[in-house]
Scaffold this motif. Sequence first.
Motif, PDB file in Angstrom:
ATOM      1  N   GLY A 233       0.789  -1.233   0.000  1.00 16.64           N
ATOM      2  CA  GLY A 233       0.000   0.000   0.000  1.00 16.64           C
ATOM      3  C   GLY A 233       0.814   1.273   0.000  1.00 16.64           C
ATOM      4  O   GLY A 233       0.250   2.375   0.004  1.00 16.64           O
ATOM      5  N   TRP A 234       2.140   1.158  -0.004  1.00 22.71           N
ATOM      6  CA  TRP A 234       3.006   2.335   0.059  1.00 22.71           C
ATOM      7  C   TRP A 234       3.905   2.412  -1.168  1.00 22.71           C
ATOM      8  O   TRP A 234       4.222   1.406  -1.799  1.00 22.71           O
ATOM      9  N   LYS A 235       4.365   3.617  -1.468  1.00 24.27           N
ATOM     10  CA  LYS A 235       5.514   3.852  -2.332  1.00 24.27           C
ATOM     11  C   LYS A 235       6.705   4.145  -1.433  1.00 24.27           C
ATOM     12  O   LYS A 235       6.543   4.631  -0.306  1.00 24.27           O
ATOM     13  N   SER A 236       7.901   3.878  -1.920  1.00 24.76           N
ATOM     14  CA  SER A 236       9.091   3.990  -1.068  1.00 24.76           C
ATOM     15  C   SER A 236       9.257   5.380  -0.459  1.00 24.76           C
ATOM     16  O   SER A 236       9.495   5.521   0.749  1.00 24.76           O
ATOM     17  N   ARG A 237       9.133   6.416  -1.279  1.00 22.13           N
ATOM     18  CA  ARG A 237       9.354   7.772  -0.755  1.00 22.13           C
ATOM     19  C   ARG A 237       8.238   8.192   0.184  1.00 22.13           C
ATOM     20  O   ARG A 237       8.497   8.820   1.217  1.00 22.13           O
ATOM     21  N   GLU A 238       7.023   7.841  -0.162  1.00 28.09           N
ATOM     22  CA  GLU A 238       5.897   8.151   0.698  1.00 28.09           C
ATOM     23  C   GLU A 238       6.098   7.506   2.070  1.00 28.09           C
ATOM     24  O   GLU A 238       5.904   8.145   3.112  1.00 28.09           O
ATOM     25  N   PHE A 239       6.481   6.244   2.071  1.00 27.61           N
ATOM     26  CA  PHE A 239       6.693   5.516   3.322  1.00 27.61           C
ATOM     27  C   PHE A 239       7.821   6.148   4.138  1.00 27.61           C
ATOM     28  O   PHE A 239       7.694   6.368   5.354  1.00 27.61           O
ATOM     29  N   ALA A 240       8.943   6.462   3.477  1.00 30.52           N
ATOM     30  CA  ALA A 240      10.092   7.032   4.178  1.00 30.52           C
ATOM     31  C   ALA A 240       9.764   8.401   4.772  1.00 30.52           C
ATOM     32  O   ALA A 240      10.125   8.696   5.922  1.00 30.52           O
ATOM     33  N   PHE A 241       9.066   9.241   4.006  1.00 28.73           N
ATOM     34  CA  PHE A 241       8.749  10.590   4.503  1.00 28.73           C
ATOM     35  C   PHE A 241       7.737  10.540   5.641  1.00 28.73           C
ATOM     36  O   PHE A 241       7.851  11.290   6.620  1.00 28.73           O
ATOM     37  N   GLU A 242       6.745   9.661   5.517  1.00 31.38           N
ATOM     38  CA  GLU A 242       5.767   9.524   6.592  1.00 31.38           C
ATOM     39  C   GLU A 242       6.419   8.989   7.867  1.00 31.38           C
ATOM     40  O   GLU A 242       6.069   9.388   8.978  1.00 31.38           O
ATOM     41  N   LEU A 243       7.378   8.102   7.699  1.00 27.67           N
ATOM     42  CA  LEU A 243       8.076   7.537   8.857  1.00 27.67           C
ATOM     43  C   LEU A 243       8.872   8.617   9.589  1.00 27.67           C
ATOM     44  O   LEU A 243       8.917   8.634  10.824  1.00 27.67           O
ATOM     45  N   ILE A 244       9.464   9.527   8.839  1.00 30.73           N
ATOM     46  CA  ILE A 244      10.171  10.645   9.471  1.00 30.73           C
ATOM     47  C   ILE A 244       9.176  11.556  10.199  1.00 30.73           C
ATOM     48  O   ILE A 244       9.359  11.903  11.370  1.00 30.73           O
ATOM     49  N   ASP A 245       8.119  11.931   9.487  1.00 28.11           N
ATOM     50  CA  ASP A 245       7.161  12.892  10.047  1.00 28.11           C
ATOM     51  C   ASP A 245       6.396  12.332  11.236  1.00 28.11           C
ATOM     52  O   ASP A 245       6.184  13.039  12.239  1.00 28.11           O
ATOM     53  N   GLN A 246       5.954  11.081  11.133  1.00 23.95           N
ATOM     54  CA  GLN A 246       5.042  10.531  12.130  1.00 23.95           C
ATOM     55  C   GLN A 246       5.749   9.742  13.251  1.00 23.95           C
ATOM     56  O   GLN A 246       5.227   9.652  14.358  1.00 23.95           O
ATOM     57  N   ALA A 247       6.915   9.174  12.936  1.00 28.05           N
ATOM     58  CA  ALA A 247       7.581   8.320  13.926  1.00 28.05           C
ATOM     59  C   ALA A 247       8.964   8.818  14.324  1.00 28.05           C
ATOM     60  O   ALA A 247       9.547   8.318  15.281  1.00 28.05           O
ATOM     61  N   GLY A 248       9.488   9.797  13.588  1.00 28.76           N
ATOM     62  CA  GLY A 248      10.829  10.291  13.902  1.00 28.76           C
ATOM     63  C   GLY A 248      11.923   9.287  13.604  1.00 28.76           C
ATOM     64  O   GLY A 248      12.982   9.291  14.228  1.00 28.76           O
ATOM     65  N   VAL A 249      11.682   8.425  12.614  1.00 26.47           N
ATOM     66  CA  VAL A 249      12.663   7.406  12.221  1.00 26.47           C
ATOM     67  C   VAL A 249      13.058   7.652  10.766  1.00 26.47           C
ATOM     68  O   VAL A 249      12.189   7.765   9.894  1.00 26.47           O
ATOM     69  N   ALA A 250      14.348   7.727  10.509  1.00 29.12           N
ATOM     70  CA  ALA A 250      14.840   8.012   9.160  1.00 29.12           C
ATOM     71  C   ALA A 250      15.319   6.735   8.476  1.00 29.12           C
ATOM     72  O   ALA A 250      16.154   6.009   9.012  1.00 29.12           O
ATOM     73  N   VAL A 251      14.751   6.469   7.297  1.00 32.16           N
ATOM     74  CA  VAL A 251      15.227   5.398   6.420  1.00 32.16           C
ATOM     75  C   VAL A 251      15.397   6.006   5.027  1.00 32.16           C
ATOM     76  O   VAL A 251      14.900   7.098   4.756  1.00 32.16           O
ATOM     77  N   ILE A 252      16.091   5.297   4.154  1.00 34.03           N
ATOM     78  CA  ILE A 252      16.321   5.808   2.800  1.00 34.03           C
ATOM     79  C   ILE A 252      15.373   5.104   1.834  1.00 34.03           C
ATOM     80  O   ILE A 252      15.331   3.867   1.792  1.00 34.03           O
ATOM     81  N   PRO A 253      14.586   5.850   1.052  1.00 32.14           N
ATOM     82  CA  PRO A 253      13.706   5.198   0.072  1.00 32.14           C
ATOM     83  C   PRO A 253      14.520   4.451  -0.970  1.00 32.14           C
ATOM     84  O   PRO A 253      15.548   4.931  -1.452  1.00 32.14           O
ATOM     85  N   GLY A 254      14.045   3.274  -1.328  1.00 33.24           N
ATOM     86  CA  GLY A 254      14.811   2.416  -2.227  1.00 33.24           C
ATOM     87  C   GLY A 254      15.047   2.996  -3.594  1.00 33.24           C
ATOM     88  O   GLY A 254      16.066   2.709  -4.236  1.00 33.24           O
TER      89      GLY A 254
END
Length: 294
Positions: A233-254
């Motif tokens: 249900g996610w795209k990589s960048r959407e997932f990564a940006f939401e994770l930063i905004d909502q959870a404060g966790v940084a990952v790199i979109p594939g």
Amino acid sequence: MGSQDGLAHLASAIINPGDYVLVPDPGYPIYEASVNIAGGIIYPMPLLAENKFLPMLEKIPLDVLDKTKMMIISYPGNPVTALADQSFFDKVVTFAKQHNILVVHDFAYSELIFDGNRQLSFMSVPGAKEIGIEFNSLSKTFNMAGCRIGYVVGNEQAIDILASFKSHIDYGVFYPIQKAAVRALTSDFAFLKTQVNEYELRRNVLISGLEKSGWQVAKSPATMFVWASIPAGWKSREFAFELIDQAGVAVIPGDAFGKLGEGYVRIAMVQPPERLSQAAERIHEFLMEYSRKK
């Protein structure tokens, strides 16, 4: 000045405008960038889970191979953390000889290999020195990332060309860093087992934490990263940006590593286990909240 500098300079030293270079997709960004800077043409080699993230050399068109000067591979790699076995490397040697291609193996994660898997240098494969070179770095193995020092071994002609090019680029590595590198490379390597065990522990803590959320992530066999297929249900960048905004966790979109990185994120294991456990807990809360809103 680190293996990235060597990789970046190699294309400019070897490639002429219009030459093709076989580049893994997904792959470390400097591979593609170095070819673009040199005026070469990139031919992406898909790294797919169903083929154990190994390129399918037999699918590369002959008209491309006729114009190909170089091929870049990396096992274990970044972001894809897969391992290659000797049969694959044997195939690469045969393939490169058949098509007169220089093979460049990025071996930066040579020591960070887990679960008792074999460490395999491309240079240890018969015939590899005739058609290839291999970069290594002290950044990962000896925790010298900011110090910028690496080395290359293999085909004499290719190294001579790179050395000549480098002589016009800079004046060498700061001498105390060279001395530190000598000390590291002539040590007994006793601490490496402890370091590998630490990264393996970090991987296990992170993945077990993510599994509590129902996010099933493959265990990286090597490197300091996890290459994770994202929840549906996610795209990589959407997932990564939401994770930063909502959870404060940084990952790199594939997709930062190539078109075929879509559907994945790269998670770095450069924090201690307790910090990774906290990150996994935040991701769990984020995914549970997302599930409730659906």
